[in-house]
Design a protein around this motif. Sequence first.
Motif, PDB file in Angstrom:
ATOM      1  N   CYS B 850      48.833 -66.944  30.602  1.00 18.63           N
ATOM      2  CA  CYS B 850      48.073 -65.693  31.118  1.00 18.63           C
ATOM      3  C   CYS B 850      48.124 -64.551  29.942  1.00 18.63           C
ATOM      4  CB  CYS B 850      48.503 -65.178  32.259  1.00 18.63           C
ATOM      5  SG  CYS B 850      47.866 -66.025  33.856  1.00 18.63           S
ATOM      6  N   SER B 851      49.585 -64.493  29.740  1.00 21.29           N
ATOM      7  CA  SER B 851      49.863 -63.200  28.550  1.00 21.29           C
ATOM      8  C   SER B 851      49.130 -63.683  27.448  1.00 21.29           C
ATOM      9  CB  SER B 851      51.184 -63.376  28.456  1.00 21.29           C
ATOM     10  OG  SER B 851      51.744 -64.076  27.969  1.00 21.29           O
ATOM     11  N   LYS B 852      49.042 -65.062  26.813  1.00 22.55           N
ATOM     12  CA  LYS B 852      48.242 -65.349  25.690  1.00 22.55           C
ATOM     13  C   LYS B 852      47.022 -64.889  25.900  1.00 22.55           C
ATOM     14  CE  LYS B 852      51.581 -68.580  23.740  1.00 22.55           C
ATOM     15  NZ  LYS B 852      52.024 -69.872  23.409  1.00 22.55           N
ATOM     16  N   ALA B 853      46.426 -65.519  27.127  1.00 24.05           N
ATOM     17  CA  ALA B 853      44.894 -65.103  27.263  1.00 24.05           C
ATOM     18  C   ALA B 853      44.609 -63.690  27.296  1.00 24.05           C
ATOM     19  CB  ALA B 853      44.465 -65.511  28.694  1.00 24.05           C
ATOM     20  N   PHE B 854      45.537 -62.917  27.923  1.00 23.52           N
ATOM     21  CA  PHE B 854      45.277 -61.401  27.715  1.00 23.52           C
ATOM     22  C   PHE B 854      45.504 -60.725  26.451  1.00 23.52           C
ATOM     23  CE2 PHE B 854      47.271 -57.169  27.464  1.00 23.52           C
ATOM     24  CZ  PHE B 854      46.506 -56.498  28.561  1.00 23.52           C
ATOM     25  N   LEU B 855      46.202 -61.276  25.761  1.00 22.57           N
ATOM     26  CA  LEU B 855      46.263 -60.554  24.161  1.00 22.57           C
ATOM     27  C   LEU B 855      44.854 -61.117  23.369  1.00 22.57           C
ATOM     28  CD1 LEU B 855      49.798 -61.678  22.761  1.00 22.57           C
ATOM     29  CD2 LEU B 855      48.785 -59.407  23.102  1.00 22.57           C
ATOM     30  N   PHE B 856      44.515 -62.607  23.700  1.00 21.90           N
ATOM     31  CA  PHE B 856      43.338 -62.997  23.216  1.00 21.90           C
ATOM     32  C   PHE B 856      42.212 -62.186  23.530  1.00 21.90           C
ATOM     33  CE2 PHE B 856      39.767 -66.120  23.365  1.00 21.90           C
ATOM     34  CZ  PHE B 856      39.612 -66.365  21.757  1.00 21.90           C
ATOM     35  N   THR B 857      42.338 -61.837  24.863  1.00 23.35           N
ATOM     36  CA  THR B 857      40.984 -61.219  25.330  1.00 23.35           C
ATOM     37  C   THR B 857      40.736 -59.633  24.824  1.00 23.35           C
ATOM     38  OG1 THR B 857      41.435 -62.606  27.267  1.00 23.35           O
ATOM     39  CG2 THR B 857      39.701 -60.867  27.413  1.00 23.35           C
ATOM     40  N   PHE B 858      41.959 -59.137  24.811  1.00 22.90           N
ATOM     41  CA  PHE B 858      42.183 -57.602  24.640  1.00 22.90           C
ATOM     42  C   PHE B 858      42.075 -57.235  23.319  1.00 22.90           C
ATOM     43  CE2 PHE B 858      42.094 -57.772  28.999  1.00 22.90           C
ATOM     44  CZ  PHE B 858      41.262 -56.961  29.582  1.00 22.90           C
ATOM     45  N   CYS B 859      42.251 -58.157  22.232  1.00 17.87           N
ATOM     46  CA  CYS B 859      42.150 -57.965  20.808  1.00 17.87           C
ATOM     47  C   CYS B 859      40.700 -57.531  20.248  1.00 17.87           C
ATOM     48  CB  CYS B 859      42.969 -59.114  20.066  1.00 17.87           C
ATOM     49  SG  CYS B 859      44.825 -59.017  19.849  1.00 17.87           S
ATOM     50  N   HIS B 860      40.803 -56.476  19.929  1.00 18.08           N
ATOM     51  CA  HIS B 860      39.205 -55.841  19.477  1.00 18.08           C
ATOM     52  C   HIS B 860      38.778 -56.665  18.493  1.00 18.08           C
ATOM     53  CE1 HIS B 860      36.209 -53.222  17.747  1.00 18.08           C
ATOM     54  NE2 HIS B 860      36.138 -53.047  18.770  1.00 18.08           N
ATOM     55  N   HIS B 861      39.481 -56.951  17.299  1.00 17.69           N
ATOM     56  CA  HIS B 861      38.768 -57.540  16.253  1.00 17.69           C
ATOM     57  C   HIS B 861      38.666 -58.968  16.257  1.00 17.69           C
ATOM     58  CE1 HIS B 861      43.174 -57.956  15.675  1.00 17.69           C
ATOM     59  NE2 HIS B 861      42.888 -58.976  14.837  1.00 17.69           N
ATOM     60  N   LEU B 862      39.154 -59.580  17.175  1.00 18.14           N
ATOM     61  CA  LEU B 862      39.055 -61.110  17.524  1.00 18.14           C
ATOM     62  C   LEU B 862      37.539 -61.257  17.729  1.00 18.14           C
ATOM     63  CD1 LEU B 862      42.489 -62.073  19.104  1.00 18.14           C
ATOM     64  CD2 LEU B 862      41.665 -62.256  16.573  1.00 18.14           C
ATOM     65  N   PRO B 865      33.228 -57.604  15.051  1.00 16.03           N
ATOM     66  CA  PRO B 865      33.321 -57.254  13.682  1.00 16.03           C
ATOM     67  C   PRO B 865      34.131 -55.936  13.275  1.00 16.03           C
ATOM     68  CG  PRO B 865      31.106 -57.042  14.221  1.00 16.03           C
ATOM     69  CD  PRO B 865      31.742 -57.706  15.250  1.00 16.03           C
ATOM     70  N   ILE B 866      34.812 -56.086  12.180  1.00 16.48           N
ATOM     71  CA  ILE B 866      35.716 -54.821  12.007  1.00 16.48           C
ATOM     72  C   ILE B 866      34.746 -53.875  11.310  1.00 16.48           C
ATOM     73  CG2 ILE B 866      37.355 -53.779  10.477  1.00 16.48           C
ATOM     74  CD1 ILE B 866      39.059 -56.552  10.859  1.00 16.48           C
ATOM     75  N   SER B 867      33.713 -54.402  10.398  1.00 17.54           N
ATOM     76  CA  SER B 867      32.826 -53.550   9.748  1.00 17.54           C
ATOM     77  C   SER B 867      31.646 -54.062  10.150  1.00 17.54           C
ATOM     78  CB  SER B 867      33.206 -53.540   8.407  1.00 17.54           C
ATOM     79  OG  SER B 867      32.713 -54.563   7.993  1.00 17.54           O
ATOM     80  N   GLU B 868      30.646 -53.095   9.911  1.00 15.60           N
ATOM     81  CA  GLU B 868      29.383 -53.482  10.516  1.00 15.60           C
ATOM     82  C   GLU B 868      28.874 -54.741   9.691  1.00 15.60           C
ATOM     83  OE1 GLU B 868      26.570 -51.295  11.660  1.00 15.60           O
ATOM     84  OE2 GLU B 868      28.092 -50.163  12.891  1.00 15.60           O
ATOM     85  N   ARG B 869      29.074 -55.016   8.400  1.00 18.79           N
ATOM     86  CA  ARG B 869      28.459 -56.016   7.646  1.00 18.79           C
ATOM     87  C   ARG B 869      29.094 -57.163   7.805  1.00 18.79           C
ATOM     88  NH1 ARG B 869      28.796 -52.799   2.879  1.00 18.79           N
ATOM     89  NH2 ARG B 869      30.463 -51.546   4.134  1.00 18.79           N
TER      90      ARG B 869
END
Lengths: 442, 932
Positions: B850-862, B865-869
């Motif tokens: 669960c904690s892994k899934a949580f990390l995975f779900t709530f990591c924004h850049h995963l 995209p970090i930048s628009e392009r």
Amino acid sequence: KSSVQTIGEEQIQNPYTELLVLKGHQDIVRFLVQVDDCRFASAGDDGIIFLWNAQTGEKLYELHGHTHKITAIAPFSSSDVTEEKTDLIITASADRTVIVWDCASGRQVQKVSCFHSTVKCLTVLQRLNVWLSGGSDLCVWNRKLDLLCKTSHLTDAGISALVELPKNCVAAAVGKELIIFRLSASNNGSEGWNILEVKRLVDHQDNISSLVSVNDLTFVTGSHIGELIVWDALDWTKQASECNFWDSSVHPDVQPEIKLSQSPQETSVQHLTSDEECVFAAVGKGIYVYNLQMKRVIACQRTAHDSSVLHIEKLPNRQLISCSEDGSVRIWELREKQQLPAEPVPTGFFNMWGFGRANKQANQAAKKMHENTPVYFLELVGDLIGHSSAVQMFLYFGELGLATCSADHLIILWKDGERESSLRSLTLFKKLAQNGDLQLKL
Amino acid sequence: MISAPDVVAFTREEELEDDLYREPPLPEEYSVPLFPFAGQGANPWAKVAGSKFTRDFILISEFSEQVGPQPLLTIPDDAKVSGTFDLNYFSLRIMSVDYQASFVGHPPGSAYPKLNFVEDSKVVLGDSKEGAFAYVHHLTLYDLEARGFVRPFCMAYISADEHKIMQQFQELSTEFSKASECLKTGNRKAFANELEKKLKDLDYTRTVLHNETEQQKKANDKGYYTTQAIEKANELASVEKSIIEHQDLLRQIRSYPYRKLKDSEFHPYEPECSLDRADMGNDQDSAASDPAEPGETHLFTRVPSYTPKLIKAKSAKCFDKKLKTLEELCDVYFFTQTLDQLHHIERTFRGDVCYLLTEQISRALLKQQSVTNFLFEDVSFLDEKPPEKQYRGCQGLGQDATDEKCSEESLAPKVVISLGSYKSSVECVPIKMEQEMEDSEEPKMSESVMSEHQENLDYLDADIKGSISSGESIEVLGTEKSGSGLTKSESQASLPVMPSPQAGRSKVGSRRTVSEDSIEVLSTCPSESLIPEDFKASYPSAINEEPYADDDEGGLRFTPRVNPGVDDGQDDVSKQESLVQVDAACCIGKESPNFLEALPELGQKPCEEDGVVRIPPQPYRPAEQGLRGGFPSHDGLSGGLLPYELDSRYLSGSREVSKSSLDECSDSTSYISSAASTCSDRTPSPAHLGGAAGERHRKRAGQNALRFIRQYPFAHPAIYSLLSGRTLVVLGEDEAMVKKLVTALSIFVPNCGVYAKPVKHWVTSPLHLVDFQKWKLIGLQRAVSPAGVNVLHALSRYSRYLSILDADSKTLRCPLYRGTVVARLADHRTQIKRGSTYYMHVQSILTQLCSKAFLFTFCHHLHLPISEREPEESVVSRRMNFLKHQLGLANEDIKIVQYLAELLKLHYIQEPGQGGNPLLRFDYVPSFLYKI
């Protein structure tokens, strides 16, 4: 042993890895129409029309008004410059009424119940801002549901299909005949129209089962005994016809099979669709691709399904989707066969099966053709199994996915799992930002 | 469940930990030092010697004015429970420690008798001779026929384990306050009824007397009054006085500020206009004198009609008169409500204290994981409001006020460190303040109390000096209303911030061994149930129990003056301020066990002394900042789903259902073994409402699962199917066998939402696509009938969505699994023997997932995209990188986490109240057939 091509459980090219079951109907769902980019309506034998959100699968409205099954449905969106865009749908039912619904409010706008027979087809002439209803006669209506004009009683069987043609003409399939009508502005009124029968085409040997317009210059008809006729849309002359293309002996690039009998069911042209180059015909259990320029069938899948194919559609990406009475939906791709220097067709193989002679000539003929023309074939790239009964129709929504309706009362929305997953992530982070939780994270 | 007592005990054993893979250390709240006597083979859960009863029970006693202390009823109402325990003796004991010294009578300066709205007092009492320790909750009910209109009662929670009482003081207090409130509400209603009847009687009597006097006047034409006439006139006067007195009483009882109870279930009769009560109380002065006024009578009375009786002038109090029963004193409805609440208390606190505490910690921690807890936990019980919750609001307030108070308290004179607290406590007792104003009738009693205090203090003093022989001692750590000041001064003296009950305990601990008998009274705060709710600006007079006092006689003020530093200002603002302080003080007293920081010190101290663990893990209350802030709770969501949850909880709580569910997956051997093993306590510990069944179910499921992984070599792919969201169908002819397998496997099934576990134990009809959306684990009947053919046909048709475990031929058809997570989850060579332990093991690994899934779900850049392009491909590769390298997942494990992440996303973005369409996700992957 079924000769239907099957695909294993591994379907790399099949993008639909997520599905939503939309429940609501209580009887066979026969029609799906797209209202706008993200909405569609469904209707069927229970006489109820549902309006759905194609993205979320949310049921938007449940439209009650008809007492019998729905026989035709057509979207009618007015894009007048003056007023804002309103999306209407027109439905005809076996209770001999036609109802116009407003998709924005889910309300019944108007109801017409002066029909003498069931309206079997509806066509909207967007350009003229009128719509036509076809039953035992053909009526022309304006947006306000004023009857503008109507033809005399044509036939008891009624008009089975209508298609718009250039120059204010429409083609109506009435039994074996194809009747061309022309709409002309009447002299006395500003909004009055007259409808005139221009021509009757009697080339089909059997009832016309499908009618489709290819482009401004051509339209195609198909009949119950498998005739396919290509017509000129301007002068209504026959451009080409194919009447026995289900016969395997004609088409050498197709694996021959043993046929005991050709029942009409198996040769009926159930549905036609087209792009600029080809007409795709659902004939019996098979799918045939007819090239308009070459005027021949360039590819086919003789037994694409276990039973009749009910609906086919061409996707922009050279893919073709078909649905069938066997409850499955299949995705095909039209591929160009690699031209091999020498066609490795072992004649002995056919001899073994006693087809030697018949096919020899055909093979040679084919070989001749192969030399100058590319050879195509339909490859099965995926199938969607979900319905437990005949899949009546489907609606392709592009990125949003695919909606299928079936006799098991269900509508299934098939979606691209990857895309949905990333959309959900997007929503999630939006919601996080909204709730202000993003700041608390590092 | 995160933990259980039987795993907690082993947490510090190093070699065990080495055996397993490297794990991060346990959270601080869980670490418990090993039981020191473990080496001698002692059972740490051994029954406390000497207790004469078999299990904890609740006792209700009354101090009857006729016969003295007497037990009224016990909960559970079973003679076996109390056994040879002397209820009468214990009633005497518990009734003798009532410090509230309720006062009723004619206060000086007041013409009428006054009702004193006494607060409940809560004390802890120990009786080492009887081996009984009790939380004692005193309350006073009103009875017109009783002496002074009051009937003292008490409810006691009696346990053989004093730790339990100490540790659970908070919770017990909250729960008992609810029960008490319920009783008192009913009592006020009944009392008002009674008063009205009495008033009618008196009115009638007056009329009769008046008429008689008039007749006499007429008959008597002489110039003087006969003695008879004078007597009559006197009688009439006394009746009139009595009427006024009773009217006043009625007004008092009605003006009682209506408390809004948190639990509406206790208070369905609450009038709509309760908000106006306080004001009404003031305005009622004139209005209330008319008892027949309908506007207010509807609040309390619903007496259809009452024929007044003539009252004899001298209705002396006689002892042969039968006193009202408790049921009569309160409304029957409220009485049964109270009994329900008491039964609930009994259920909640059943079992070993260690278990209760661990349970509370787990629950508190789980509650924080609002994003992930639904996946593998039974979250329905999390909705139950933990007792401390309602105090959280004022906690911050309390802390703010602390500093202020400290400075104030420091001005107070200090005595010897050890005794200072006791002394000051006695000095601060508000009873005294009231006593000063009393007339001379009562002081005797309270004086005796006082002298007793003094005696005991002296005694204690002596005790400390070294005297050993002691008959009886009462240690007063703090009584009501003085609790705050006392705690403070004490903590000033010894430790900076000291949780009062623990502090008390650790101090008393060594001493108590000397005294044969002791009563400990721990900081009992005044009106703890009252203040947090009532202290809202809208209730300026809420605390001031006698609002009319201000209006009637300006000189008489009964405002509880706790803090000498606060001047009793006349205006509301200052009054409120003083209320704030009361409140704060209260909260400090109450909430102080929460200061976990202070724990290590506390934990050390007793250990040094006698090597006995004196302080079990503390009830964990989440700090306001810190972990909590992470994500919003889904209260709204759960609110939307409430009916369902309530329903399910209700079901699980009811006996029959739990029994049937037990039968369903019954496995007698495992039950017996587990009962023999874990049941160290005399009674099974319910984790929560209906928890007993849940607990047993878990054991059974764990046992079955253990058997499954040992029996079936292809357990891994089967479990993988469940974890990755692919529906697993268990196919078999024998229903019991299929159900057992389903039960076993159900512990691996992630929940899709908070409302239902997607498990269907037994289906006989052909499956359909919709079923796979709803259920992730299905037991399916294999039948030879034509219907059975359809069933099999459907299975083969939808085979791409399914994994099929054939229980008859022992085959499994499902996708390949090559990961590592499931191998840890279900190792067939595992040393774990017990079902419940295995269940814990599974839960811990699932929690990791669960904690892994949580990390995975709530990591924004995963996911974005970090930048628009940035192209989508690089996001995808980053995502895969994270899964593989950061989370260390291999092959199919990735799919498990992805599936869990998808569930988390769905759960999070789901709009409250809207169920959302269940969607079916699947993969086009080939299946393989496994055979034994």
